[in-house]
Motif scaffolding. Structure first.
Motif, short mmCIF file in Angstrom:
data_model
loop_
_atom_site.label_atom_id
_atom_site.label_comp_id
_atom_site.label_asym_id
_atom_site.label_seq_id
_atom_site.Cartn_x
_atom_site.Cartn_y
_atom_site.Cartn_z
N ILE A 124 -26.65 -7.37 -23.06
CA ILE A 124 -26.72 -7.28 -24.52
C ILE A 124 -26.28 -8.61 -25.12
O ILE A 124 -25.33 -9.23 -24.62
N ASP A 125 -26.95 -9.06 -26.14
CA ASP A 125 -26.57 -10.33 -26.76
C ASP A 125 -25.36 -10.12 -27.66
O ASP A 125 -25.36 -9.21 -28.49
N PRO A 126 -24.32 -10.96 -27.53
CA PRO A 126 -23.07 -10.73 -28.26
C PRO A 126 -23.18 -10.98 -29.77
O PRO A 126 -22.30 -10.57 -30.51
N VAL B 252 -14.31 -7.13 -30.41
CA VAL B 252 -13.48 -8.23 -29.90
C VAL B 252 -14.23 -9.02 -28.83
O VAL B 252 -14.29 -10.25 -28.85
N LEU B 253 -14.83 -8.27 -27.91
CA LEU B 253 -15.46 -8.90 -26.76
C LEU B 253 -16.66 -9.75 -27.15
O LEU B 253 -16.86 -10.85 -26.63
N SER B 254 -17.46 -9.23 -28.08
CA SER B 254 -18.64 -9.99 -28.50
C SER B 254 -18.20 -11.30 -29.16
O SER B 254 -18.80 -12.34 -28.94
N SER B 255 -17.13 -11.21 -29.97
CA SER B 255 -16.64 -12.42 -30.64
C SER B 255 -16.17 -13.44 -29.60
O SER B 255 -16.50 -14.63 -29.68
N LEU B 256 -15.41 -12.96 -28.61
CA LEU B 256 -14.93 -13.87 -27.56
C LEU B 256 -16.11 -14.47 -26.81
O LEU B 256 -16.11 -15.65 -26.46
N SER B 257 -17.12 -13.64 -26.57
CA SER B 257 -18.27 -14.11 -25.82
C SER B 257 -19.04 -15.19 -26.61
O SER B 257 -19.46 -16.20 -26.05
N ALA B 258 -19.19 -14.96 -27.92
CA ALA B 258 -19.93 -15.92 -28.75
C ALA B 258 -19.24 -17.29 -28.77
O ALA B 258 -19.90 -18.32 -28.89
N ILE B 259 -17.91 -17.30 -28.63
CA ILE B 259 -17.21 -18.60 -28.61
C ILE B 259 -16.84 -19.00 -27.17
O ILE B 259 -15.99 -19.86 -26.95
N THR C 287 -20.06 5.54 -27.39
CA THR C 287 -20.86 5.45 -26.17
C THR C 287 -21.58 4.10 -26.15
O THR C 287 -21.56 3.36 -25.15
N PHE C 288 -22.21 3.77 -27.27
CA PHE C 288 -22.93 2.49 -27.35
C PHE C 288 -21.98 1.31 -27.16
O PHE C 288 -22.22 0.43 -26.34
N PHE C 289 -20.88 1.30 -27.90
CA PHE C 289 -20.01 0.13 -27.83
C PHE C 289 -19.27 0.01 -26.49
O PHE C 289 -18.99 -1.10 -26.03
N GLY C 290 -18.98 1.13 -25.87
CA GLY C 290 -18.40 1.09 -24.52
C GLY C 290 -19.38 0.47 -23.53
O GLY C 290 -19.02 -0.42 -22.75
N LEU C 291 -20.63 0.91 -23.61
CA LEU C 291 -21.65 0.35 -22.72
C LEU C 291 -21.88 -1.13 -23.01
O LEU C 291 -22.07 -1.94 -22.09
N CYS C 292 -21.85 -1.50 -24.28
CA CYS C 292 -21.99 -2.91 -24.67
C CYS C 292 -20.92 -3.76 -23.99
O CYS C 292 -21.21 -4.84 -23.47
N GLY C 293 -19.69 -3.26 -24.05
CA GLY C 293 -18.58 -4.01 -23.45
C GLY C 293 -18.83 -4.21 -21.95
O GLY C 293 -18.71 -5.31 -21.43
N LEU C 294 -19.20 -3.14 -21.28
CA LEU C 294 -19.45 -3.23 -19.83
C LEU C 294 -20.61 -4.19 -19.55
O LEU C 294 -20.58 -4.97 -18.59
N SER C 295 -21.63 -4.14 -20.39
CA SER C 295 -22.78 -5.01 -20.22
C SER C 295 -22.39 -6.48 -20.40
O SER C 295 -22.76 -7.34 -19.59
#
Lengths: 312, 321
Positions: B297-299, B233-240, B279-287
């Protein structure tokens, strides 16, 4: 790993569990090693035995995708060397095997794909029965998207009328207004069944009446509100502007009444604000006041609501 | 947990010990996923600035050993090739700066061979179609600077057919919107520089409505929260450019609550067992939200921004870092 709760246990219990785990691993390794040995010896000259030998690995681990691939390779090979009727029996048996797997592992992409692949090999797949299998699984988990997806696959290949599926969504939604998957299915069916804009428009207007019961019964559930938002948005390009605004105004009445009944619920307020913005005849202060109230009811989304100020 | 502490060292420990979990049944039944698992673990270490903790040479050798004669990569030795594992292989090699050791032409031929006349992609020769595979194909070709080898307009057309009544995207035309598939579709459009095809107000609203009162995000309406959606969800929001449409502090607390205090690692939900995926996706969100000084991390590519910056042919219009 999804939904596996971490449990605290005594040391003794932990030792016991560990032994069980090691046993399980040993058995799994025995099964996979046995199959891999068998496979290395057959050198791609497959027989029915290849299907039997590979079954047990999948029964233990349906995510082992290479073995589903292997089974299709075996069937492709046999198809060149066996009579048509013999193959049909093998495909029917495969459908039975998948059915057993699917009931135990309802969310494996690989199994569902395998079923689609085999079903198209059958001379005459019993699509009605396939639909019933889906309905049975959806009674257990109404949001299983693999299952909904398979229903659309059935509709595409069977010639079963879309209106029959439309009636199924009516039934599922009436059982549970929170069945978002059924609302989704309904939205995608409508535009396929009613391809003529005027027919579609009159059906969508009927739907606006129908969805009212759902929003009144479960005003806190977003499913029916999302559908409502879609109905009005879809009507916009297919009816005249004056009619469009009249439809929105007539929707506004009952939604405003609902706001009074459910003053703490954000949904009627949010949807009425969108309707007002579309109609465009409301004073700015009133709209800003609605936005402020939304922020109060749903502070998490403050920045989204603030973005609506630019639309006034 | 009230002090919102990120257990960085424990998470590093947890990840580097993953290959020693041979006494867990889970380890054995996920053998076919090892290439994805390696990518999740390695990228989590990248976010934690600890990629040097991984045995570089051994990992590269193993990844290369999974390339099949048709150019695709398998999930592990003795498994079959698939686009899902091929993308992970490329992502791993790129992070180790080892793309020069890859038979790039073979990978490109493999990916190109899987595109269908309607623009969609098969996941492998067996013919399953899914927007996840479209994303994998487009991401691979873009990282390797070979996007001109496929029909990009057809890809965009196919993605458009997967758009639904709520503005979200599903696996196939007609399939229900899901945050995971929404990420793959928005990501594909971003890579192809076609973000203007998206109705940002509608999808942005649907995505921000994924946040629940506990702060966590779900993947579809009326479902429970799960840490992996802190990425999808977060990466999608970030990309837009709509990351601010959710309450980020609340989401941070949710992810932090999903940490395993004893072993390290992050679980799908508070109190559950951790795994490398979450673990990876939690850290991605925080990043993505900019907490804890993590590597950004690039969204869209799900790779560290600093790694992507080395690829001069990429134009990360959505990324301000």
């Amino acid at each position: 790993m999804h939904g596996v709760l971490k449990v605290k246990t005594s040391e003794e219990k932990a030792r016991e569990l560990k032994l069980k785990e090691l046993e399980k691993i040993k058995e799994y390794q025995r099964i996979t090693t046995k199959f891999n040995e068998f496979r290395s010896q057959e050198d791609e000259f497959y027989e029915e035995k290849s299907l039997d030998e590979s079954k047990i690995v999948l029964e233990n681990n349906p995510e082992y995708y290479s073995i589903w691939n292997y089974r299709r390779s075996v069937l492709e090979y046999l198809e060149k060397n066996r009579e048509h009727d013999e193959m049909q029996t093998l495909y029917k048996n495969e459908m039975k095997f998948i059915e057993e797997c699917i009931q135990r592992f309802t969310k494996s992409y690989w199994i569902w794909f395998h079923r689609k692949w085999i079903s198209l090999k059958l001379d005459k797949c019993d699509w009605e029965r396939e639909l019933k299998l889906c309905s049975k699984l959806l009674d257990l988990d109404l949001r299983n998207f693999h299952c909904w997806s398979y229903r659309r696959f059935i509709l595409k290949h069977s010639g079963i009328p879309l209106t029959q599926e439309f009636d199924y969504t009516t039934k599922k939604i009436e059982q549970n207004f929170s069945n978002y998957s059924a609302w989704h299915q309904r939205s995608s069916l409508l535009t396929k069944i009613y391809t003529e804009p005027s027919e579609l428009a009159s059906k969508l207007k009927e739907e606006l009446e129908w969805v009212r019961n759902a929003v009144y019964t479960e005003p806190k559930d977003q499913s029916s509100w999302v559908y409502h938002k879609w109905l009005t948005g879809t009507l916009k390009p297919i009816v005249a502007t004056t009619e469009y605004k009249d439809i929105l105004k007539s929707e506004l009445g009952p939604i405003t009444e609902l706001m009074e009944l459910e003053p703490d619920c954000k949904w009627p307020l949010y949807i009425s604000l969108l309707l007002k913005l579309e109609i465009g005849e409301y004073p700015k202060d009133q709209l800003l006041q609605d936005i402020q109230l939304l922020i109060k009811l749903d502070p998490y989304h403050i920045n989204y609501y603030k973005s609506l100020e630019n639309k006034i | 947990m009230t002090d919102n502490q990120l257990l960085k060292e424990k998470h590093v420990e947890y990840i580097i010990n993953l290959d020693k979990k041979k006494e867990d049944f889970e380890y054995w039944v996920t053998e076919h996923l090892r290439m994805n698992g390696m990518y999740w673990g390695l990228s989590a270490l990248s976010i934690l600035n600890s990629i040097d903790k991984m045995n570089k040479e051994e990992t590269i050798e193993w990844v290369l050993s999974c390339q099949q004669p048709n150019g695709g990569f398998s999930g592990n030795n003795q498994h079959d090739d698939h686009l899902l594992s091929t993308l992970s292989a490329v992502q791993i090699l790129l992070q180790f700066d080892a793309l020069d050791r890859l038979n790039i032409d073979a990978v490109v031929d493999y990916v190109v061979s899987l595109q269908q006349p309607d623009g969609s992609f098969f996941g492998d020769r067996w013919g399953e179609v899914d927007t996840r595979f479209t994303y994998c194909a487009v991401s691979i070709l873009s990282l390797l600077n070979k996007l001109d080898k496929i029909n990009q307009d057809k890809v965009v057309e196919f993605i458009g057919k997967c758009r639904n009544f709520d503005g979200g995207y599903g696996c196939l035309p007609g399939a229900e919107s899901h945050a995971g598939q929404t990420f793959t579709c928005i990501g594909t459009l971003a890579i192809l520089h076609r973000l203007h095809e998206i109705d940002i107000d509608t999808i942005g609203w649907w995505l921000c409505e994924r946040q629940l009162p506990n702060g966590g995000l779900n993947g579809r309406p009326e479902k429970s929260s799960d840490v992996c959606y802190s990425w999808w969800v977060l990466s999608s929001l970030s990309a837009i450019d709509r990351l601010h449409w959710i309450d980020q502090d609340k989401l941070r607390s949710y992810i932090i609550d999903c940490q395993d205090q004893e072993t390290g690692g992050i679980a799908d939900k508070p109190q559950d067992l951790p795994d490398v995926f979450h673990t990876f996706f939690g850290l991605c969100g925080l990043s993505l939200m900019g907490y804890y000084n993590l590597e950004h991390i690039d969204p869209v590519y799900a790779l560290p921004t600093k790694t992507l910056r080395k690829l001069k042919h990429l134009n990360l219009t959505w990324n301000k870092h």
